[in-house]
Design a protein around this motif. Structure first.
Motif, PDB file in Angstrom:
ATOM      1  N   UNK A  80      38.873  77.669  28.059  1.00  0.00           N
ATOM      2  CA  UNK A  80      39.440  78.706  27.270  1.00  0.00           C
ATOM      3  C   UNK A  80      38.508  79.991  27.717  1.00  0.00           C
ATOM      4  N   UNK A  81      37.146  79.880  27.860  1.00  0.00           N
ATOM      5  CA  UNK A  81      36.255  81.058  28.062  1.00  0.00           C
ATOM      6  C   UNK A  81      36.446  81.496  29.347  1.00  0.00           C
ATOM      7  N   UNK A  82      36.674  80.591  30.371  1.00  0.00           N
ATOM      8  CA  UNK A  82      36.693  80.832  31.640  1.00  0.00           C
ATOM      9  C   UNK A  82      37.852  81.517  32.079  1.00  0.00           C
ATOM     10  N   UNK A  83      38.817  81.656  31.211  1.00  0.00           N
ATOM     11  CA  UNK A  83      40.156  82.492  31.430  1.00  0.00           C
ATOM     12  C   UNK A  83      39.767  84.290  31.255  1.00  0.00           C
ATOM     13  N   UNK A  84      38.526  84.254  30.860  1.00  0.00           N
ATOM     14  CA  UNK A  84      38.276  85.689  30.313  1.00  0.00           C
ATOM     15  C   UNK A  84      36.963  86.134  31.058  1.00  0.00           C
ATOM     16  N   UNK A  85      36.116  85.074  31.790  1.00  0.00           N
ATOM     17  CA  UNK A  85      34.876  85.248  32.244  1.00  0.00           C
ATOM     18  C   UNK A  85      34.494  84.606  33.665  1.00  0.00           C
ATOM     19  N   UNK A  86      34.008  84.998  34.526  1.00  0.00           N
ATOM     20  CA  UNK A  86      33.470  84.488  35.633  1.00  0.00           C
ATOM     21  C   UNK A  86      32.497  83.133  35.302  1.00  0.00           C
ATOM     22  N   UNK A  87      32.629  82.225  36.037  1.00  0.00           N
ATOM     23  CA  UNK A  87      31.466  81.000  35.723  1.00  0.00           C
ATOM     24  C   UNK A  87      30.165  81.676  35.723  1.00  0.00           C
ATOM     25  N   UNK A  88      29.860  82.389  36.767  1.00  0.00           N
ATOM     26  CA  UNK A  88      28.529  83.116  36.715  1.00  0.00           C
ATOM     27  C   UNK A  88      28.019  83.863  35.509  1.00  0.00           C
ATOM     28  N   UNK A  89      29.198  84.329  34.821  1.00  0.00           N
ATOM     29  CA  UNK A  89      28.950  85.109  33.591  1.00  0.00           C
ATOM     30  C   UNK A  89      28.716  84.215  32.466  1.00  0.00           C
ATOM     31  N   UNK A  90      29.583  83.114  32.466  1.00  0.00           N
ATOM     32  CA  UNK A  90      29.255  82.026  31.156  1.00  0.00           C
ATOM     33  C   UNK A  90      28.014  81.577  31.371  1.00  0.00           C
ATOM     34  N   UNK A  91      27.506  81.218  32.711  1.00  0.00           N
ATOM     35  CA  UNK A  91      26.322  80.591  33.204  1.00  0.00           C
ATOM     36  C   UNK A  91      25.130  81.287  32.460  1.00  0.00           C
ATOM     37  N   UNK A  92      25.080  82.634  32.862  1.00  0.00           N
ATOM     38  CA  UNK A  92      24.083  83.688  32.335  1.00  0.00           C
ATOM     39  C   UNK A  92      24.080  84.131  31.005  1.00  0.00           C
ATOM     40  N   UNK A  93      25.138  84.056  30.323  1.00  0.00           N
ATOM     41  CA  UNK A  93      25.186  84.393  28.980  1.00  0.00           C
ATOM     42  C   UNK A  93      24.194  83.779  27.845  1.00  0.00           C
ATOM     43  N   UNK A  94      23.694  84.226  26.982  1.00  0.00           N
ATOM     44  CA  UNK A  94      22.907  83.709  25.912  1.00  0.00           C
ATOM     45  C   UNK A  94      23.911  83.010  24.963  1.00  0.00           C
ATOM     46  N   UNK A  95      23.682  82.160  24.420  1.00  0.00           N
ATOM     47  CA  UNK A  95      24.622  81.159  23.438  1.00  0.00           C
ATOM     48  C   UNK A  95      24.809  82.183  22.421  1.00  0.00           C
ATOM     49  N   UNK A  96      23.936  82.866  21.751  1.00  0.00           N
ATOM     50  CA  UNK A  96      24.322  83.933  20.576  1.00  0.00           C
ATOM     51  C   UNK A  96      25.360  84.755  20.931  1.00  0.00           C
ATOM     52  N   UNK A  97      25.431  85.397  22.107  1.00  0.00           N
ATOM     53  CA  UNK A  97      26.538  86.198  22.618  1.00  0.00           C
ATOM     54  C   UNK A  97      27.907  85.332  22.668  1.00  0.00           C
ATOM     55  N   UNK A  98      27.929  84.292  23.131  1.00  0.00           N
ATOM     56  CA  UNK A  98      29.144  83.564  23.116  1.00  0.00           C
ATOM     57  C   UNK A  98      29.683  82.988  21.968  1.00  0.00           C
ATOM     58  N   UNK A  99      28.749  82.546  21.053  1.00  0.00           N
ATOM     59  CA  UNK A  99      29.025  81.696  19.959  1.00  0.00           C
ATOM     60  C   UNK A  99      30.639  82.295  19.285  1.00  0.00           C
ATOM     61  N   UNK A 100      30.677  83.781  19.116  1.00  0.00           N
ATOM     62  CA  UNK A 100      31.906  83.919  18.470  1.00  0.00           C
ATOM     63  C   UNK A 100      33.140  83.723  19.166  1.00  0.00           C
ATOM     64  N   UNK A 101      32.949  83.636  20.681  1.00  0.00           N
ATOM     65  CA  UNK A 101      34.265  83.175  21.400  1.00  0.00           C
ATOM     66  C   UNK A 101      34.350  81.790  21.269  1.00  0.00           C
ATOM     67  N   UNK A 102      33.193  80.854  21.193  1.00  0.00           N
ATOM     68  CA  UNK A 102      33.244  79.421  21.121  1.00  0.00           C
ATOM     69  C   UNK A 102      33.977  79.074  19.814  1.00  0.00           C
ATOM     70  N   UNK A 103      33.484  79.855  18.736  1.00  0.00           N
ATOM     71  CA  UNK A 103      34.338  79.499  17.505  1.00  0.00           C
ATOM     72  C   UNK A 103      35.817  79.761  17.532  1.00  0.00           C
ATOM     73  N   UNK A 104      36.101  80.832  18.176  1.00  0.00           N
ATOM     74  CA  UNK A 104      37.508  81.389  18.327  1.00  0.00           C
ATOM     75  C   UNK A 104      38.305  80.068  18.805  1.00  0.00           C
ATOM     76  N   UNK A 105      37.713  79.776  20.103  1.00  0.00           N
ATOM     77  CA  UNK A 105      38.252  78.696  20.785  1.00  0.00           C
ATOM     78  C   UNK A 105      38.420  77.583  20.074  1.00  0.00           C
ATOM     79  N   UNK A 106      37.524  77.201  19.216  1.00  0.00           N
ATOM     80  CA  UNK A 106      37.686  75.856  18.396  1.00  0.00           C
ATOM     81  C   UNK A 106      38.739  76.283  17.402  1.00  0.00           C
ATOM     82  N   UNK A 107      38.840  77.313  16.735  1.00  0.00           N
ATOM     83  CA  UNK A 107      39.850  77.718  16.060  1.00  0.00           C
ATOM     84  C   UNK A 107      41.385  77.695  16.739  1.00  0.00           C
TER      85      UNK A 107
END
Length: 231
Positions: free
Chosen positions: A195-222
């Motif tokens: 789900x997150x890869x639909x909005x971000x490049x793989x390199x962006x996801x790999x570089x991002x801090x977990x704290x930055x992505x956690x809201x999107x991770x939780x949205x994907x789980x929802x």
């Protein structure tokens, strides 16, 4: 005991050894084309692990090394053993560690394993089943059968650092009656990364801090908790 486990699979061990000997430079070159800032100068060993592991990192002569146990790859994956997605999954963990802060809670494990699994599939689109998700073979099907419940239950323990919660979602097991499919965290994490890869490049996801992505991770789980997610 180890000999008895692996001896019937020796033809697969030999096949993997020959395949890797021929194709390893291509595996690494292709990975570095996708992730050119990989900062890894350690060695990569494909070896007989005496039943110890299929993939692992160890310190060898003071340097981090990436190890693959051909015997356990043959034993675990059988005729479906495919070293390329497995190599990409494990090497991505090393690459990801350049950027991701250490997280010993469930969301940290979910993201690390989910993104590594997604990357292995993105680089090997034909890979599926045990080649991506390991054992038990039916984990994706069992998890998908009641995905909203499993996603909701995992969502509820995202901040947990409990060993029991880690075991429940990320350790292998073969109890068909278990309340949660073994290693379902890998499959749910893969769906989250997808789900997150639909909005971000793989390199962006790999570089991002977990704290930055956690809201999107939780949205994907929802989103996965919605009844339509399992259909």
């Amino acid at each position: 005991m180890v000999q008895g486990m692996v001896q019937p699979k020796m033809a697969i061990v030999e096949r993997l050894s020959k395949q890797i000997g021929k194709d390893l430079p291509r595996y690494e070159s292709r990975f570095r084309q996708t992730f050119p800032d990989l900062n890894y100068t350690g060695r990569i060993y494909f070896m007989y692990s005496l039943g110890g592991f299929d993939g692992a990192t160890r310190s060898v002569q003071g340097q981090e090394a990436l190890l693959f146990g051909l015997d356990m790859m043959a034993y675990v994956y059988g005729n479906d053993a495919d070293p390329e997605p497995f190599f990409d999954h494990e090497l991505f963990h090393i690459y990801h560690s350049q950027f991701l802060e250490d997280g010993s809670n469930i969301v940290g494990y979910l993201w690390r394993e989910g993104l590594a699994t997604y990357v292995a599939h993105a680089l090997n689109p034909k890979a599926a089943g045990v080649a991506l998700f390991g054992l038990p073979r039916n984990t994706p099907e069992r998890t998908q059968a009641d995905l909203p419940r499993y996603a909701r239950e995992l969502h509820a323990v995202l901040t947990s650092e409990s060993k029991d919660d880690y075991t429940r979602y990320f350790m292998g097991g073969y109890d068909e009656k278990a309340a949660t499919p073994a290693r379902s965290g890998y499959y749910i994490g893969y769906l989250v990364a997808e789900k997150l890869a639909k909005r971000h490049l793989l390199q962006e996801l790999a570089h991002a801090k977990l704290s930055q992505l956690q809201p999107e991770i939780e949205l994907a789980l929802t989103e996965l908790e919605a009844p339509a997610a399992s259909k």
